[in-house]
Write a protein that holds these residues in place. Structure first.
Motif, PDB file in Angstrom:
ATOM      1  N   UNK A  89       0.849  -1.183   0.000  1.00 52.82           N
ATOM      2  CA  UNK A  89       0.000   0.000   0.000  1.00 52.82           C
ATOM      3  C   UNK A  89       0.889   1.237   0.000  1.00 52.82           C
ATOM      4  N   UNK A  90       0.717   2.073  -0.994  1.00 57.24           N
ATOM      5  CA  UNK A  90       1.531   3.278  -1.105  1.00 57.24           C
ATOM      6  C   UNK A  90       0.981   4.365  -0.181  1.00 57.24           C
ATOM      7  N   UNK A  91       1.910   4.996   0.540  1.00 53.72           N
ATOM      8  CA  UNK A  91       1.533   6.072   1.449  1.00 53.72           C
ATOM      9  C   UNK A  91       2.683   7.043   1.626  1.00 53.72           C
ATOM     10  N   UNK A  92       2.362   8.260   1.962  1.00 55.31           N
ATOM     11  CA  UNK A  92       3.372   9.242   2.330  1.00 55.31           C
ATOM     12  C   UNK A  92       3.513   9.293   3.855  1.00 55.31           C
ATOM     13  N   UNK A  93       2.732   8.454   4.562  1.00 57.58           N
ATOM     14  CA  UNK A  93       2.654   8.517   6.025  1.00 57.58           C
ATOM     15  C   UNK A  93       3.084   7.207   6.691  1.00 57.58           C
ATOM     16  N   UNK A  94       4.165   6.616   6.239  1.00 59.70           N
ATOM     17  CA  UNK A  94       4.601   5.315   6.732  1.00 59.70           C
ATOM     18  C   UNK A  94       4.718   5.266   8.256  1.00 59.70           C
TER      19      UNK A  94
END
Length: 142
Positions: A89-94
């Motif tokens: 799942x791609x996120x900028x909020x890992x």
């Protein structure tokens, strides 16, 4: 059949064209976990006799997953084993999602780390054993 819905996109968002799909022993519990632990948004859940036959969860940064309860129905083609699913799942909020997952009791398989290709990732399992990996890598441009 009953339905629950929630808003998940704006008119300018392109609709998802690929829907990863999983089966669950307890679909309601997995939906609630994915919302609480990772931040998915429940869009729709169709129930029949208290059993979720089909649900859609949106990922706030784009896309989503579909799921439903395991069924012993010869006409049902989605006979996927519960716990046998995995998704990146791609996120900028890992790091934020990792903290949320820990607080919700997710089994953390790999703590946040930086890859040699520039992504920030972590991985966790849901209560049925499905593997969820989150990271900043958006895939190779095409």
């Amino acid at each position: 059949m009953t339905e629950t819905t929630a808003a998940h996109s704006t008119p300018t968002d392109p609709p998802p064209m690929v829907w990863p799909t999983l089966s669950a022993r307890d679909a309601r519990a997995i939906i609630d976990f994915l919302v609480a632990a990772f931040g998915f948004q429940e869009v729709v859940a169709y129930e029949d006799g208290g059993v979720i036959q089909h649900a859609e969860l949106a990922w706030p940064e784009g896309g989503g997953v579909m799921l439903g309860a395991v069924r012993d129905d010869p006409e049902h083609i989605w006979k996927l084993p519960p716990g046998g699913f995995g998704a990146y799942v791609v996120t900028t909020r890992t790091d934020e999602i990792h903290e949320r997952a820990v607080a919700a009791g997710a089994e953390i398989v790999r703590k946040p780390f930086d890859t040699d290709y520039g992504s920030r990732d972590f991985a966790a399992r849901d209560p049925e054993g499905n593997l969820w990996s989150f990271g900043t890598y958006r895939g190779h441009p095409h």
